[in-house]
Scaffold this active site. Structure first.
Site, PDB file in Angstrom:
ATOM      1  N   ASN A  12       0.856  -1.187   0.000  1.00 34.81           N
ATOM      2  CA  ASN A  12       0.000   0.000   0.000  1.00 34.81           C
ATOM      3  C   ASN A  12       0.896   1.243   0.000  1.00 34.81           C
ATOM      4  OD1 ASN A  12      -1.402   2.276   1.111  1.00 34.81           O
ATOM      5  ND2 ASN A  12      -3.033   0.913   1.786  1.00 34.81           N
ATOM      6  N   ASP A  14      -0.067   4.486  -0.067  1.00 34.60           N
ATOM      7  CA  ASP A  14      -0.758   5.718   0.345  1.00 34.60           C
ATOM      8  C   ASP A  14       0.177   6.725   1.020  1.00 34.60           C
ATOM      9  OD1 ASP A  14      -3.092   4.509  -0.456  1.00 34.60           O
ATOM     10  OD2 ASP A  14      -3.901   4.239   1.565  1.00 34.60           O
ATOM     11  N   HIS A  15       1.060   6.194   1.873  1.00 38.07           N
ATOM     12  CA  HIS A  15       1.799   7.141   2.715  1.00 38.07           C
ATOM     13  C   HIS A  15       3.021   7.729   2.040  1.00 38.07           C
ATOM     14  CE1 HIS A  15      -1.176   6.824   5.677  1.00 38.07           C
ATOM     15  NE2 HIS A  15      -1.077   5.514   5.703  1.00 38.07           N
ATOM     16  N   ARG A  23       3.915  18.770   1.312  1.00 35.64           N
ATOM     17  CA  ARG A  23       4.472  19.980   0.707  1.00 35.64           C
ATOM     18  C   ARG A  23       3.699  20.431  -0.529  1.00 35.64           C
ATOM     19  NH1 ARG A  23       9.753  21.471   2.579  1.00 35.64           N
ATOM     20  NH2 ARG A  23       9.548  21.090   4.790  1.00 35.64           N
ATOM     21  N   HIS A  48      -5.581   3.792  -1.649  1.00 29.56           N
ATOM     22  CA  HIS A  48      -6.904   4.182  -1.133  1.00 29.56           C
ATOM     23  C   HIS A  48      -7.202   5.613  -1.588  1.00 29.56           C
ATOM     24  CE1 HIS A  48      -9.617   4.501   2.742  1.00 29.56           C
ATOM     25  NE2 HIS A  48     -10.253   4.865   1.643  1.00 29.56           N
ATOM     26  N   ARG A  50      -9.286   8.355  -0.999  1.00 32.58           N
ATOM     27  CA  ARG A  50     -10.262   8.789   0.004  1.00 32.58           C
ATOM     28  C   ARG A  50     -11.071   9.955  -0.518  1.00 32.58           C
ATOM     29  NH1 ARG A  50      -8.929   6.733   5.473  1.00 32.58           N
ATOM     30  NH2 ARG A  50     -10.670   8.029   6.107  1.00 32.58           N
ATOM     31  N   ARG A  54      -6.776  12.958   0.945  1.00 36.88           N
ATOM     32  CA  ARG A  54      -5.686  13.365   1.852  1.00 36.88           C
ATOM     33  C   ARG A  54      -4.344  12.774   1.437  1.00 36.88           C
ATOM     34  NH1 ARG A  54      -7.453  10.223   7.329  1.00 36.88           N
ATOM     35  NH2 ARG A  54      -9.367  11.376   6.929  1.00 36.88           N
ATOM     36  N   HIS A  55      -4.360  11.647   0.736  1.00 44.45           N
ATOM     37  CA  HIS A  55      -3.072  11.136   0.224  1.00 44.45           C
ATOM     38  C   HIS A  55      -3.152  10.842  -1.276  1.00 44.45           C
ATOM     39  CE1 HIS A  55      -5.126   7.507   1.578  1.00 44.45           C
ATOM     40  NE2 HIS A  55      -4.779   7.657   2.853  1.00 44.45           N
ATOM     41  N   GLU A  75      -8.654   0.752  -2.957  1.00 41.07           N
ATOM     42  CA  GLU A  75      -9.510   0.865  -1.771  1.00 41.07           C
ATOM     43  C   GLU A  75     -10.382   2.089  -1.919  1.00 41.07           C
ATOM     44  OE1 GLU A  75      -7.686   1.085   2.045  1.00 41.07           O
ATOM     45  OE2 GLU A  75      -6.391  -0.591   1.577  1.00 41.07           O
ATOM     46  N   THR A 106      -8.563   3.963   8.495  1.00 39.65           N
ATOM     47  CA  THR A 106      -9.786   3.160   8.508  1.00 39.65           C
ATOM     48  C   THR A 106      -9.926   2.473   9.859  1.00 39.65           C
ATOM     49  OG1 THR A 106      -9.244   2.742   6.196  1.00 39.65           O
ATOM     50  CG2 THR A 106     -11.108   1.529   7.118  1.00 39.65           C
ATOM     51  N   GLU A 156     -11.374  -9.009   3.138  1.00 39.50           N
ATOM     52  CA  GLU A 156     -10.107  -8.653   3.774  1.00 39.50           C
ATOM     53  C   GLU A 156     -10.395  -8.491   5.259  1.00 39.50           C
ATOM     54  OE1 GLU A 156      -7.353  -6.040   1.859  1.00 39.50           O
ATOM     55  OE2 GLU A 156      -6.728  -5.171   3.778  1.00 39.50           O
ATOM     56  N   HIS A 199      -4.006  -4.288   7.889  1.00 37.18           N
ATOM     57  CA  HIS A 199      -4.148  -3.091   8.716  1.00 37.18           C
ATOM     58  C   HIS A 199      -3.241  -3.206   9.935  1.00 37.18           C
ATOM     59  CE1 HIS A 199      -5.623   0.624  10.317  1.00 37.18           C
ATOM     60  NE2 HIS A 199      -6.261   0.804   9.190  1.00 37.18           N
ATOM     61  N   HIS A 222       1.502   1.379   5.997  1.00 39.71           N
ATOM     62  CA  HIS A 222       2.119   2.402   6.848  1.00 39.71           C
ATOM     63  C   HIS A 222       3.472   1.968   7.412  1.00 39.71           C
ATOM     64  CE1 HIS A 222       2.626   4.714  10.639  1.00 39.71           C
ATOM     65  NE2 HIS A 222       2.222   5.698   9.871  1.00 39.71           N
TER      66      HIS A 222
END
Ligand code: PXP
Length: 255
Positions: A12, A14-15, A23, A48, A50, A54-55, A75, A106, A156, A199, A222
């Site tokens: 994943n 996302d981060h 930035r 994901h 969202r 946000r990401h 996702e 989540t 999942e 998760h 993450h």
């Protein structure tokens, strides 16, 4: 004795996008991270999109679908907006998750039991386009039964409660959560569902989940992106694979 199935790792990213968005520019590029994960032997990419972006951004999904030669697990919340985006890009799978703007991540699984009709309306057109449907649920028997009844391909299982218990060093709760996940994995597989989990997983927690033979895919983000800051993504993925393999080898006779 049947052969234990291989355990896939979905990375994943996302981060990487979280860091980019801090930035507001284009770097670091989550799609580049996905390409590197692919080179390092990831079996799939999860992202994901969202509602609040946000990401991951819309353009990331478009590029992941176009540029990355691995199955994309998108996702998303079960909304008409997300359904239409997924229909445009046709990822390998859509993993439907509950979403609220206030949450940091989540927080719980979908209420498939209570929201079956609404979920069914999002799922039907996606299935018609051969997008596999994954439902992110807590490891509860009624949610598994409702997921199977709704025609999901995959469940999942949410490993967050197990990982929190591990972080709290609460051995009793850890054992109880492992037992709950294992029972859920067995009943989901018996219901004909492909079983994934994810998760909050890290090097220390992944082994016990990898040791459940019914689970065939883990989606991890993450911790893995955080570990990559220190060791680089190739080493972080390799170490995660070693931990997964160590857990998988422990299956022994129960397969
Ligand atoms: N699976 C699902 C359905 C998720 O929502 C998340 C978090 O985005 C993950 C897996 C990965 O969790 P983590 O980032 O804690 O590894």
């Amino acid at each position: 004795m049947t052969q234990t199935q291989a355990l896939r790792l979905g990375v994943n990213i996302d981060h990487v996008a979280t860091l980019r968005n801090a930035r507001g520019g284009d770097l670091p590029d989550p799609v580049r991270a996905a390409a590197l994960a692919a080179q390092c032997g990831a079996d799939g990419i999860t992202a994901h999109l969202r509602e609040d972006r946000r990401h991951i951004r819309d353009g990331d999904i478009e590029r992941l679908a176009r540029e990355i030669d691995l199955p994309l697990n998108m996702e998303m919340a079960a909304t008409e907006e997300m359904r239409d985006i997924a229909l445009k890009h046709r990822p390998n799978a859509c993993c439907l998750v509950p979403e609220s703007r206030e949450e940091v991540t989540t927080e719980g699984g979908l209420n498939v039991v209570g929201e079956a009709a609404a979920l069914g309306e999002i799922i039907a057109p996606l299935k018609a386009q051969n997008v596999r449907i994954s439902l992110f649920i807590d490891p509860e028997p009624d949610q598994i039964a409702a997921s199977a009844a709704l025609g999901a391909d995959i469940v999942e299982l949410h490993t967050g409660t197990y990982c929190h218990a591990h972080a709290d060093e609460d051995t009793q709760r850890v054992q109880a959560e492992i037992a709950r996940l294992q029972a859920a994995a067995i009943s989901a597989a018996q219901a004909g569902l492909e079983v994934h989990a994810g998760h909050g997983l890290c090097f220390e927690t992944v082994g016990a989940v990898a040791a459940m033979p019914e689970i065939v895919e883990l989606n991890i983000g993450h911790f893995l992106i955080g570990a990559s800051v220190f060791s680089g993504m190739p080493e972080a993925i390799a170490e995660m694979r070693r931990c997964m393999q160590a857990g998988r080898s422990a299956i022994g006779g129960r397969s």
